[in-house]
Design a protein around this motif. Structure first.
Motif, PDB file in Angstrom:
ATOM      1  N   PRO A 103      18.227  66.794  28.585  1.00 22.93           N
ATOM      2  CA  PRO A 103      17.292  66.875  29.714  1.00 22.93           C
ATOM      3  C   PRO A 103      18.003  66.891  31.058  1.00 22.93           C
ATOM      4  N   LEU A 104      17.439  67.635  31.990  1.00 22.27           N
ATOM      5  CA  LEU A 104      17.972  67.706  33.352  1.00 22.27           C
ATOM      6  C   LEU A 104      16.923  67.184  34.317  1.00 22.27           C
ATOM      7  N   ASP A 105      17.214  66.052  34.948  1.00 19.27           N
ATOM      8  CA  ASP A 105      16.297  65.470  35.916  1.00 19.27           C
ATOM      9  C   ASP A 105      16.741  65.716  37.354  1.00 19.27           C
ATOM     10  N   GLU A 106      18.043  65.930  37.550  1.00 19.91           N
ATOM     11  CA  GLU A 106      18.580  66.080  38.892  1.00 19.91           C
ATOM     12  C   GLU A 106      19.963  66.707  38.813  1.00 19.91           C
ATOM     13  N   ASP A 107      20.435  67.220  39.919  1.00 23.75           N
ATOM     14  CA  ASP A 107      21.767  67.808  39.944  1.00 23.75           C
ATOM     15  C   ASP A 107      22.837  66.719  39.876  1.00 23.75           C
ATOM     16  N   ALA A 108      24.045  67.135  39.522  1.00 24.71           N
ATOM     17  CA  ALA A 108      25.158  66.183  39.465  1.00 24.71           C
ATOM     18  C   ALA A 108      25.523  65.703  40.864  1.00 24.71           C
ATOM     19  N   LEU A 109      25.974  64.470  40.951  1.00 20.79           N
ATOM     20  CA  LEU A 109      26.420  63.884  42.213  1.00 20.79           C
ATOM     21  C   LEU A 109      27.903  64.168  42.411  1.00 20.79           C
ATOM     22  N   PRO A 110      28.292  64.739  43.550  1.00 23.65           N
ATOM     23  CA  PRO A 110      29.727  64.970  43.802  1.00 23.65           C
ATOM     24  C   PRO A 110      30.492  63.645  43.901  1.00 23.65           C
ATOM     25  N   LEU A 111      31.786  63.706  43.671  1.00 27.23           N
ATOM     26  CA  LEU A 111      32.632  62.532  43.852  1.00 27.23           C
ATOM     27  C   LEU A 111      32.831  62.241  45.337  1.00 27.23           C
ATOM     28  N   THR A 112      32.862  60.961  45.670  1.00 25.71           N
ATOM     29  CA  THR A 112      33.193  60.574  47.039  1.00 25.71           C
ATOM     30  C   THR A 112      34.639  60.109  47.164  1.00 25.71           C
ATOM     31  N   ASN A 113      35.263  59.800  46.037  1.00 27.56           N
ATOM     32  CA  ASN A 113      36.664  59.378  46.055  1.00 27.56           C
ATOM     33  C   ASN A 113      37.326  59.867  44.785  1.00 27.56           C
ATOM     34  N   LYS A 114      38.494  60.476  44.933  1.00 32.23           N
ATOM     35  CA  LYS A 114      39.229  61.010  43.791  1.00 32.23           C
ATOM     36  C   LYS A 114      40.374  60.061  43.449  1.00 32.23           C
ATOM     37  N   LEU A 115      40.387  59.600  42.214  1.00 30.72           N
ATOM     38  CA  LEU A 115      41.335  58.597  41.750  1.00 30.72           C
ATOM     39  C   LEU A 115      42.543  59.255  41.096  1.00 30.72           C
ATOM     40  N   CYS A 116      43.696  58.592  41.233  1.00 33.46           N
ATOM     41  CA  CYS A 116      44.948  59.108  40.683  1.00 33.46           C
ATOM     42  C   CYS A 116      45.699  57.992  39.962  1.00 33.46           C
ATOM     43  N   GLU A 117      46.647  58.390  39.144  1.00 36.39           N
ATOM     44  CA  GLU A 117      47.515  57.451  38.435  1.00 36.39           C
ATOM     45  C   GLU A 117      48.103  56.429  39.405  1.00 36.39           C
ATOM     46  N   GLY A 118      47.999  55.149  39.027  1.00 39.45           N
ATOM     47  CA  GLY A 118      48.594  54.083  39.821  1.00 39.45           C
ATOM     48  C   GLY A 118      47.694  53.488  40.876  1.00 39.45           C
ATOM     49  N   ASP A 119      46.564  54.129  41.180  1.00 40.71           N
ATOM     50  CA  ASP A 119      45.602  53.506  42.093  1.00 40.71           C
ATOM     51  C   ASP A 119      45.139  52.176  41.508  1.00 40.71           C
ATOM     52  N   VAL A 120      44.791  51.247  42.368  1.00 44.16           N
ATOM     53  CA  VAL A 120      44.267  49.950  41.927  1.00 44.16           C
ATOM     54  C   VAL A 120      42.924  49.715  42.595  1.00 44.16           C
ATOM     55  N   ILE A 121      41.919  49.432  41.781  1.00 43.90           N
ATOM     56  CA  ILE A 121      40.584  49.109  42.278  1.00 43.90           C
ATOM     57  C   ILE A 121      40.425  47.600  42.193  1.00 43.90           C
ATOM     58  N   SER A 122      40.295  46.951  43.342  1.00 43.22           N
ATOM     59  CA  SER A 122      40.220  45.496  43.391  1.00 43.22           C
ATOM     60  C   SER A 122      38.861  45.045  43.893  1.00 43.22           C
ATOM     61  N   VAL A 123      38.232  44.187  43.118  1.00 41.15           N
ATOM     62  CA  VAL A 123      36.974  43.540  43.503  1.00 41.15           C
ATOM     63  C   VAL A 123      37.096  42.073  43.118  1.00 41.15           C
ATOM     64  N   GLY A 124      37.210  41.208  44.113  1.00 41.81           N
ATOM     65  CA  GLY A 124      37.446  39.798  43.823  1.00 41.81           C
ATOM     66  C   GLY A 124      38.730  39.640  43.027  1.00 41.81           C
ATOM     67  N   ASP A 125      38.651  38.948  41.896  1.00 36.48           N
ATOM     68  CA  ASP A 125      39.817  38.733  41.038  1.00 36.48           C
ATOM     69  C   ASP A 125      40.001  39.827  39.991  1.00 36.48           C
ATOM     70  N   ILE A 126      39.194  40.871  40.057  1.00 39.21           N
ATOM     71  CA  ILE A 126      39.329  42.001  39.138  1.00 39.21           C
ATOM     72  C   ILE A 126      40.233  43.049  39.789  1.00 39.21           C
ATOM     73  N   HIS A 127      41.265  43.451  39.064  1.00 40.15           N
ATOM     74  CA  HIS A 127      42.201  44.455  39.588  1.00 40.15           C
ATOM     75  C   HIS A 127      42.419  45.495  38.498  1.00 40.15           C
ATOM     76  N   LEU A 128      41.773  46.635  38.641  1.00 37.30           N
ATOM     77  CA  LEU A 128      41.855  47.697  37.655  1.00 37.30           C
ATOM     78  C   LEU A 128      42.908  48.716  38.069  1.00 37.30           C
TER      79      LEU A 128
END
Length: 215
Positions: A103-128
Motif C-alpha cells: 500500500p502507498l499512503d504517502e510519498d517517501a520522506l527525503p533524508l535530512t542527514n546523510k550518515l557515513c562510516e565512523g559517525d557517532v550518534i550520541s543521545v545521553g549515554d547512548i553512543h552509536l
C-alpha cells in the motif's frame, strides 16, 4: 539504555526505540509503522513513557523500513538519517511499492542527514557508531553501542540467515565481506538486533549460521 521493540507492517519490520534512562531522550531506528493503528500504538507508548524522540535513523532505505519516516517527522519534528548510497530507493519509492503490491499512503520522506562510516550518534549515554555494511543494499548501515554491547544491523544478518541480495542493487559477496569485516569482528557477546525476526549474538551466528561458519 532502555530498549523497546515493535514489529510493524506486513513485512514485520523491527522498529527499535533506544531510550536514555536518565533524560528519557530517545533514538528510533527503522520506523516501519504503516497503518494508523501502528502509528497510534507507537505514539501512545512514547507519550505514556514520557519519551522525547530526538533522532531517527534508517539502517537502509527499503520501503518497509521507512514507512513511518514521514509520520515521525510530522509528529515529532525530527528528520530521517541514512546513507546517500540508498537514495535510489526513495527516488523510486512508488515504483517499488507497486512492484511488491504494497500500500502507498504517502510519498517517501527525503533524508535530512546523510550518515557515513565512523559517525557517532550520541543521545545521553547512548553512543552509536555508524558502520557501513553494504550488500543487502548499497547503503546499508549498522549502529553499534559498545557500552551496552548492542548492534542494530538491519537486514545484514537475520537469525541463522543473511539478508536477501536478490533485490535491486544487492550483492551477496559484498554482503559477506561487510559481515566479516564489520559485524563478526565485534565481541562475541554483542547482541545483534536485526531488521526482522529475533535477536542473536555474534557467537551464535558464528556457530549456527551456515553462511558465516568460516568467517
Amino acid at each position: 539504555m532502555e530498549l523497546k521493540i515493535f514489529r510493524f507492517n506486513q513485512l514485520q519490520v523491527n522498529t527499535y526505540l533506544l531510550i536514555d534512562e536518565s533524560t528519557r531522550d530517545a533514538i528510533i531506528i527503522d520506523p516501519g509503522c504503516q497503518s494508523d493503528d501502528e502509528k497510534a500504538l507507537l505514539k501512545e507508548y512514547i507519550e505514556k513513557n514520557k519519551i522525547r524522540l530526538v533522532r531517527m535513523l534508517n539502517t537502509h532505505l527499503h520501503f518497509d523500513h521507512v514507512y513511518g519516516n514521514r509520520f515521525i517527522e510530522e509528529t515529532y519534528g525530527i528528520g530521517a538519517e541514512g546513507a546517500k548510497e540508498d537514495m535510489f530507493f526513495l527516488n523510486h519509492y512508488t515504483d517499488l511499492l507497486a512492484l511488491f503490491d504494497m500500500p502507498l499512503d504517502e510519498d517517501a520522506l527525503p533524508l535530512t542527514n546523510k550518515l557515513c562510516e565512523g559517525d557517532v550518534i550520541s543521545v545521553g549515554d547512548i553512543h552509536l557508531k555508524v558502520l557501513q555494511v553494504p550488500g543487502h543494499s548499497p547503503g546499508s548501515l549498522a549502529f553499534y553501542d559498545e557500552a551496552s554491547k548492542s548492534a542494530f544491523i538491519g537486514d545484514t544478518i537475520l537469525e541463522g540467515e543473511v539478508g536477501r541480495t536478490d533485490l535491486h542493487r544487492g550483492n551477496y559477496d559484498t554482503l559477506i565481506k561487510s559481515i566479516r569485516e564489520k559485524i563478526m569482528s565485534l565481541p562475541d557477546d554483542t547482541a545483534l538486533y536485526s531488521g526482522h525476526g529475533d535477536a542473536s549474538t555474534v557467537l551464535e551466528e558464528r556457530l549456527n549460521n551456515p553462511h558465516l561458519k568460516n568467517l
